[in-house]
Design an enzyme around this catalytic site. Structure first.
Site, PDB file in Angstrom:
ATOM      1  N   SER A   1     -27.617   3.395 -62.745  1.00 18.81           N
ATOM      2  CA  SER A   1     -28.541   2.157 -62.794  1.00 18.81           C
ATOM      3  C   SER A   1     -29.387   1.960 -64.143  1.00 18.81           C
ATOM      4  CB  SER A   1     -29.526   2.086 -61.477  1.00 18.81           C
ATOM      5  OG  SER A   1     -28.821   2.184 -60.261  1.00 18.81           O
TER       6      SER A   1
ATOM      7  N   HIS B   1     -21.087  -0.577 -64.563  1.00 17.74           N
ATOM      8  CA  HIS B   1     -22.399  -0.716 -63.767  1.00 17.74           C
ATOM      9  C   HIS B   1     -22.036  -1.770 -62.456  1.00 17.74           C
ATOM     10  CE1 HIS B   1     -26.905  -1.592 -62.752  1.00 17.74           C
ATOM     11  NE2 HIS B   1     -26.696  -0.995 -61.990  1.00 17.74           N
TER      12      HIS B   1
ATOM     13  N   GLU C   1     -21.992  -4.634 -65.171  1.00 16.00           N
ATOM     14  CA  GLU C   1     -22.570  -4.423 -66.502  1.00 16.00           C
ATOM     15  C   GLU C   1     -21.799  -3.510 -67.170  1.00 16.00           C
ATOM     16  OE1 GLU C   1     -26.761  -3.291 -65.665  1.00 16.00           O
ATOM     17  OE2 GLU C   1     -27.394  -5.150 -66.899  1.00 16.00           O
TER      18      GLU C   1
ATOM     19  N   ASN D   1     -31.399  -4.141 -64.068  1.00 16.86           N
ATOM     20  CA  ASN D   1     -32.716  -3.449 -63.512  1.00 16.86           C
ATOM     21  C   ASN D   1     -33.735  -3.403 -64.445  1.00 16.86           C
ATOM     22  OD1 ASN D   1     -31.221  -2.695 -61.190  1.00 16.86           O
ATOM     23  ND2 ASN D   1     -30.210  -1.013 -62.060  1.00 16.86           N
TER      24      ASN D   1
HETATM   25  C1  LIG Z   1     -29.780  -1.147 -58.247  1.00 19.80           C
HETATM   26  C2  LIG Z   1     -28.793  -1.422 -59.164  1.00 19.80           C
HETATM   27  O1  LIG Z   1     -28.345  -0.428 -59.934  1.00 19.80           O
HETATM   28  C3  LIG Z   1     -28.175  -2.701 -59.367  1.00 19.80           C
HETATM   29  C4  LIG Z   1     -28.117  -3.727 -58.051  1.00 19.80           C
HETATM   30  O2  LIG Z   1     -27.271  -3.701 -57.221  1.00 19.80           O
HETATM   31  S1  LIG Z   1     -29.734  -4.650 -57.836  1.00 19.80           S
HETATM   32  C5  LIG Z   1     -29.396  -5.337 -56.305  1.00 19.80           C
HETATM   33  C6  LIG Z   1     -28.471  -6.543 -56.540  1.00 19.80           C
HETATM   34  N1  LIG Z   1     -27.939  -7.223 -55.158  1.00 19.80           N
HETATM   35  C7  LIG Z   1     -28.921  -7.896 -54.654  1.00 19.80           C
HETATM   36  O3  LIG Z   1     -29.741  -8.568 -55.083  1.00 19.80           O
HETATM   37  C8  LIG Z   1     -28.555  -8.620 -53.269  1.00 19.80           C
HETATM   38  C9  LIG Z   1     -29.381  -9.554 -52.650  1.00 19.80           C
HETATM   39  N2  LIG Z   1     -28.597  -9.998 -51.347  1.00 19.80           N
HETATM   40  C10 LIG Z   1     -27.787 -10.525 -50.982  1.00 19.80           C
HETATM   41  O4  LIG Z   1     -27.091 -11.428 -52.359  1.00 19.80           O
HETATM   42  C11 LIG Z   1     -27.206 -11.224 -49.706  1.00 19.80           C
HETATM   43  O5  LIG Z   1     -28.245 -11.134 -48.734  1.00 19.80           O
HETATM   44  C12 LIG Z   1     -25.923 -10.446 -49.328  1.00 19.80           C
HETATM   45  C13 LIG Z   1     -24.944 -10.918 -50.549  1.00 19.80           C
HETATM   46  C14 LIG Z   1     -25.976  -8.871 -49.572  1.00 19.80           C
HETATM   47  C15 LIG Z   1     -25.653 -10.602 -48.003  1.00 19.80           C
HETATM   48  O6  LIG Z   1     -25.755 -12.100 -47.977  1.00 19.80           O
HETATM   49  P1  LIG Z   1     -25.774 -12.738 -46.563  1.00 19.80           P
HETATM   50  O7  LIG Z   1     -25.727 -14.179 -46.582  1.00 19.80           O
HETATM   51  O8  LIG Z   1     -26.840 -12.073 -45.814  1.00 19.80           O
HETATM   52  O9  LIG Z   1     -24.270 -12.157 -45.774  1.00 19.80           O
HETATM   53  P2  LIG Z   1     -24.247 -11.495 -44.476  1.00 19.80           P
HETATM   54  O10 LIG Z   1     -22.766 -11.197 -44.239  1.00 19.80           O
HETATM   55  O11 LIG Z   1     -25.143 -12.152 -43.442  1.00 19.80           O
HETATM   56  O12 LIG Z   1     -25.136  -9.786 -44.810  1.00 19.80           O
HETATM   57  C16 LIG Z   1     -25.685  -9.325 -43.796  1.00 19.80           C
HETATM   58  C17 LIG Z   1     -25.210  -8.035 -43.868  1.00 19.80           C
HETATM   59  O13 LIG Z   1     -23.937  -7.603 -44.535  1.00 19.80           O
HETATM   60  C18 LIG Z   1     -24.066  -6.968 -46.009  1.00 19.80           C
HETATM   61  N3  LIG Z   1     -23.002  -7.404 -46.629  1.00 19.80           N
HETATM   62  C19 LIG Z   1     -22.485  -8.714 -46.725  1.00 19.80           C
HETATM   63  N4  LIG Z   1     -21.208  -8.588 -47.302  1.00 19.80           N
HETATM   64  C20 LIG Z   1     -21.127  -7.449 -47.335  1.00 19.80           C
HETATM   65  C21 LIG Z   1     -19.614  -6.901 -47.713  1.00 19.80           C
HETATM   66  N5  LIG Z   1     -18.501  -7.106 -48.026  1.00 19.80           N
HETATM   67  N6  LIG Z   1     -19.818  -5.238 -47.915  1.00 19.80           N
HETATM   68  C22 LIG Z   1     -20.943  -4.725 -47.521  1.00 19.80           C
HETATM   69  N7  LIG Z   1     -22.122  -5.361 -47.243  1.00 19.80           N
HETATM   70  C23 LIG Z   1     -22.013  -6.650 -47.047  1.00 19.80           C
HETATM   71  C24 LIG Z   1     -25.589  -7.385 -46.078  1.00 19.80           C
HETATM   72  O14 LIG Z   1     -26.190  -6.573 -46.983  1.00 19.80           O
HETATM   73  C25 LIG Z   1     -26.320  -7.328 -44.712  1.00 19.80           C
HETATM   74  O15 LIG Z   1     -26.073  -5.770 -44.532  1.00 19.80           O
HETATM   75  P3  LIG Z   1     -26.185  -5.429 -42.975  1.00 19.80           P
HETATM   76  O16 LIG Z   1     -24.882  -6.066 -42.034  1.00 19.80           O
HETATM   77  O17 LIG Z   1     -25.897  -3.995 -42.894  1.00 19.80           O
HETATM   78  O18 LIG Z   1     -27.423  -5.872 -42.216  1.00 19.80           O
HETATM   79  N1  LIG Z   2     -28.086   1.457 -54.509  1.00 22.87           N
HETATM   80  C1  LIG Z   2     -27.874   0.554 -55.489  1.00 22.87           C
HETATM   81  O1  LIG Z   2     -28.127  -0.704 -54.930  1.00 22.87           O
HETATM   82  C2  LIG Z   2     -27.003   0.615 -56.579  1.00 22.87           C
HETATM   83  C3  LIG Z   2     -26.957   2.101 -57.218  1.00 22.87           C
HETATM   84  N2  LIG Z   2     -26.344   2.226 -58.326  1.00 22.87           N
HETATM   85  C4  LIG Z   2     -26.118   3.608 -58.662  1.00 22.87           C
HETATM   86  O2  LIG Z   2     -25.084   4.224 -58.326  1.00 22.87           O
HETATM   87  C5  LIG Z   2     -25.298   5.625 -57.984  1.00 22.87           C
HETATM   88  C6  LIG Z   2     -25.031   5.726 -56.505  1.00 22.87           C
HETATM   89  O3  LIG Z   2     -25.821   5.054 -55.681  1.00 22.87           O
HETATM   90  P1  LIG Z   2     -25.886   5.154 -54.087  1.00 22.87           P
HETATM   91  O4  LIG Z   2     -24.548   4.816 -53.944  1.00 22.87           O
HETATM   92  O5  LIG Z   2     -26.877   3.930 -53.846  1.00 22.87           O
HETATM   93  O6  LIG Z   2     -26.443   6.335 -53.745  1.00 22.87           O
HETATM   94  P2  LIG Z   2     -26.354   7.326 -52.503  1.00 22.87           P
HETATM   95  O7  LIG Z   2     -27.251   7.958 -52.206  1.00 22.87           O
HETATM   96  O8  LIG Z   2     -25.860   6.196 -51.413  1.00 22.87           O
HETATM   97  O9  LIG Z   2     -24.831   8.009 -52.766  1.00 22.87           O
HETATM   98  C7  LIG Z   2     -24.843   9.207 -53.401  1.00 22.87           C
HETATM   99  C8  LIG Z   2     -23.616   9.839 -53.118  1.00 22.87           C
HETATM  100  O10 LIG Z   2     -23.192  10.896 -54.181  1.00 22.87           O
HETATM  101  C9  LIG Z   2     -23.375  12.167 -53.374  1.00 22.87           C
HETATM  102  N3  LIG Z   2     -23.672  13.215 -54.462  1.00 22.87           N
HETATM  103  C10 LIG Z   2     -24.647  13.588 -54.609  1.00 22.87           C
HETATM  104  N4  LIG Z   2     -24.172  14.743 -55.512  1.00 22.87           N
HETATM  105  C11 LIG Z   2     -22.907  15.066 -55.560  1.00 22.87           C
HETATM  106  C12 LIG Z   2     -22.029  15.785 -56.226  1.00 22.87           C
HETATM  107  N5  LIG Z   2     -22.743  17.044 -57.087  1.00 22.87           N
HETATM  108  N6  LIG Z   2     -20.749  15.569 -56.364  1.00 22.87           N
HETATM  109  C13 LIG Z   2     -20.294  14.642 -55.496  1.00 22.87           C
HETATM  110  N7  LIG Z   2     -21.180  13.632 -54.932  1.00 22.87           N
HETATM  111  C14 LIG Z   2     -22.385  13.901 -55.009  1.00 22.87           C
HETATM  112  C15 LIG Z   2     -24.288  11.984 -52.343  1.00 22.87           C
HETATM  113  O11 LIG Z   2     -23.999  12.910 -51.497  1.00 22.87           O
HETATM  114  P3  LIG Z   2     -25.309  13.431 -50.771  1.00 22.87           P
HETATM  115  O12 LIG Z   2     -26.054  12.650 -49.826  1.00 22.87           O
HETATM  116  O13 LIG Z   2     -24.729  14.674 -49.656  1.00 22.87           O
HETATM  117  O14 LIG Z   2     -26.244  14.297 -51.679  1.00 22.87           O
HETATM  118  C16 LIG Z   2     -23.973  10.638 -51.756  1.00 22.87           C
HETATM  119  O15 LIG Z   2     -23.067  10.495 -51.027  1.00 22.87           O
HETATM  120  C17 LIG Z   2     -26.531   6.055 -58.782  1.00 22.87           C
HETATM  121  O16 LIG Z   2     -26.372   6.302 -59.984  1.00 22.87           O
HETATM  122  C18 LIG Z   2     -27.292   4.539 -58.622  1.00 22.87           C
HETATM  123  O17 LIG Z   2     -28.388   4.357 -59.458  1.00 22.87           O
HETATM  124  C19 LIG Z   2     -25.878   1.117 -59.203  1.00 22.87           C
HETATM  125  C20 LIG Z   2     -25.959   0.155 -58.562  1.00 22.87           C
HETATM  126  C21 LIG Z   2     -26.672  -0.198 -57.333  1.00 22.87           C
END
Ligand SMILES: CC(=O)CC(=O)SCCNC(=O)CCNC(=O)[C@H](O)C(C)(C)COP(=O)(O)OP(=O)(O)OC[C@H]1O[C@@H](n2cnc3c(N)ncnc32)[C@H](O)[C@@H]1OP(=O)(O)O
Ligand SMILES: NC(=O)C1=CN([C@@H]2O[C@H](COP(=O)(O)OP(=O)(O)OC[C@H]3O[C@@H](n4cnc5c(N)ncnc54)[C@H](OP(=O)(O)O)[C@@H]3O)[C@@H](O)[C@H]2O)C=CC1
Length: 293
Positions: A121, A142, A154, A192
Site C-alpha cells: 500500500s 497495487h 496502481e 493512500n
Molecule cells: C488500503 C489500500 O492499499 C488501498 C485500498 O484498497 S483503499 C480502500 C478502497 N476501497 C474502498 O474504498 C471500498 C469502499 N466501499 C465500497 O466501494 C462498497 O462498500 C463495496 C464495493 C465494498 C461494497 O459495495 P455494496 O454496494 O455494499 O455491495 P454489497 O454486495 O452490498 O457489499 C456488501 C459486502 O460485500 C463486500 N463485497 C462486495 N462485493 C464483493 C466481492 N465481490 N468480493 C469481496 N467482497 C465484496 C463488501 O465489502 C461487504 O462486505 P461483507 O459482505 O463482509 O459485509
Molecule cells: N487491506 C487492504 O485494503 C489493502 C491492502 N493492501 C496491501 O496488501 C498487502 C496484504 O494486505 P492484506 O491482505 O490486507 O493483509 P492480511 O493481513 O489480510 O493478509 C496478509 C497475509 O500474509 C500472510 N503472511 C504473513 N507473513 C507471510 C510470509 N512470510 N509468507 C507468506 N505469507 C505471509 C499473513 O499470514 P498471517 O496472518 O498468518 O501472518 C496473511 O495471510 C499489504 O501489503 C497491504 O498493505 C493493498 C491494497 C488494499
C-alpha cells in the site's frame, strides 16, 4: 492485449492475496496461492469462493465461470510451488521486514525471467526491489480492496524497473479488465497518500470527541456520498494496515501532519484490527456491527 504470462504466483492468502488470486484465475491465468500454513491458504481459497458466489448472485458471472476459474487455482505452503510462475505478486502483511524476508525465501526458487511485484500500500518500491535478486524485474502492482469489485490498479516503478517489465505489467492489468494509473515511487503512492490521512483524521475526530463512530460514518456517507464511512472503511482495510501506511507517510515525508492518531495505535495494540479480527471501531461478532466506542 496478451501477455507472456501463463502462471501467476500470489504470496499471502489474506484479503488482498485471495482477491488477486480471484482476479488472475478469472483472467485465465493458472494461479499458485501461497501462504505459510494450510489453514491460511484454505481460508484464502474460501474467500475466493465467497467472492465468486457474490458475483454469481449479482448476475455478473455464471457457475461455469466460477468452476473454470477455481480449477486454475492451486494452494501451496512450500515456496518451491512458485517455481513455474511467470509473475509473482507478493500480498503479505504491510511490514517491510516481512516482505524482505519473503523475497529472500522465494527468489532462489523463481525463474530468472519471472517478474516479482508487491501489492504494498505504501512502502518504497525502490527499497523493496533492492532486497531481491531482480530489481529490474520488480515493481508495484497495487490492487484496491475488494479486488473483485474495485476497478483500479496502481502501477509503481522502482528506480531500476526496466521498460519491458513495466510494459508486461500493463498488459497483465489490462487482461484483468482493470483500469491502471501510474504513480511515482513516493510514500503511499496516490490513493493512500490521499485516502489514509483522511481515515486518520476521522480517528482524530473520534479521539477528540468531535463525534461518535456512528455520526462520523453517517456524516461522510450521507454528506460526501462515500460508500462506506471512514471508520467502517478502516475496519475493512485493517487497522494494522492503516497504521503501517500512516507510519510510512510520517517517516517517509517527515511531516508531523502524518502522525498516526494515538487511538489508532491503541486499537492496533489491543489486536482490534477490524473485520479480519472481528472487532475494530465496530464489533462484528453479532448480527449487525456495533460501535466499540
Ligand atoms: C488500503 C489500500 O492499499 C488501498 C485500498 O484498497 S483503499 C480502500 C478502497 N476501497 C474502498 O474504498 C471500498 C469502499 N466501499 C465500497 O466501494 C462498497 O462498500 C463495496 C464495493 C465494498 C461494497 O459495495 P455494496 O454496494 O455494499 O455491495 P454489497 O454486495 O452490498 O457489499 C456488501 C459486502 O460485500 C463486500 N463485497 C462486495 N462485493 C464483493 C466481492 N465481490 N468480493 C469481496 N467482497 C465484496 C463488501 O465489502 C461487504 O462486505 P461483507 O459482505 O463482509 O459485509
Ligand atoms: N487491506 C487492504 O485494503 C489493502 C491492502 N493492501 C496491501 O496488501 C498487502 C496484504 O494486505 P492484506 O491482505 O490486507 O493483509 P492480511 O493481513 O489480510 O493478509 C496478509 C497475509 O500474509 C500472510 N503472511 C504473513 N507473513 C507471510 C510470509 N512470510 N509468507 C507468506 N505469507 C505471509 C499473513 O499470514 P498471517 O496472518 O498468518 O501472518 C496473511 O495471510 C499489504 O501489503 C497491504 O498493505 C493493498 C491494497 C488494499
Amino acid at each position: 492485449m496478451t501477455t507472456g504470462i501463463a502462471t501467476v504466483g500470489v504470496v499471502g492468502a489474506g484479503q488482498m492475496g485471495s482477491g488477486i488470486a480471484y482476479a488472475a484465475a478469472l483472467g485465465g491465468y493458472d494461479v499458485v496461492l501461497y501462504d505459510l500454513s494450510a489453514d491460511r491458504t484454505e481460508k484464502g481459497l474460501a474467500t475466493v469462493v465467497k467472492s465468486f458466489d457474490r458475483q454469481i448472485a449479482a448476475g455478473n458471472l455464471s457457475g461455469a465461470d466460477k468452476d473454470a476459474a477455481l480449477a486454475r487455482i492451486r494452494v501451496a505452503t512450500e515456496v518451491e510451488a512458485l517455481a513455474p510462475a511467470d509473475l509473482v505478486i507478493e500480498a503479505a502483511t504491510e511490514d517491510e521486514g516481512v516482505k524482505r524476508r519473503i523475497y529472500g525465501a522465494i527468489c532462489p526458487s523463481l525463474k530468472p525471467s519471472a517478474i516479482l511485484a508487491s501489492n504494498t500500500s505504501s512502502i518504497s518500491i525502490t527499497r523493496l526491489a533492492a532486497a531481491t535478486d531482480r530489481p529490474e524485474r520488480f515493481l508495484g502492482i497495487h490492487f484496491m480492496n475488494p479486488v473483485p469489485v474495485m476497478k483500479l490498479v496502481e502501477l509503481v516503478r522502482g528506480i531500476a524497473t526496466d521498460d519491458e517489465t513495466f510494459e508486461e505489467a500493463k498488459r497483465f492489468v489490462d487482461t484483468l479488465g482493470k483500469v491502471m494509473t501510474v504513480s511515482e515511487d513516493f510514500p503511499a503512492f496516490i490513493v493512500n497518500r490521499i485516502l489514509v490521512p483522511m481515515i486518520n483524521e476521522a480517528v482524530y475526530t473520534l479521539y477528540e470527541g468531535v463525534g461518535s463512530v456512528e455520526s462520523i460514518d453517517t456524516s461522510m456517507k450521507l454528506g460526501a456520498n462515500h460508500p462506506m464511512g471512514p471508520l467502517q472503511l478502516a475496519d475493512f482495510i485493517g487497522l494494522d494496515t492503516c497504521l503501517s501506511i500512516m507510519q510510512v507517510l510520517h517517516d517517509g515525508l517527515s511531516d508531523s501532519k502524518y502522525r498516526p492518531c494515538p487511538l489508532l495505535v491503541k486499537y492496533v495494540e489491543a489486536g482490534w484490527l477490524g473485520r479480519k479480527t472481528g472487532r475494530g471501531f465496530y464489533d462484528y461478532r453479532g448480527e449487525t456491527p456495533v460501535p466499540t466506542r
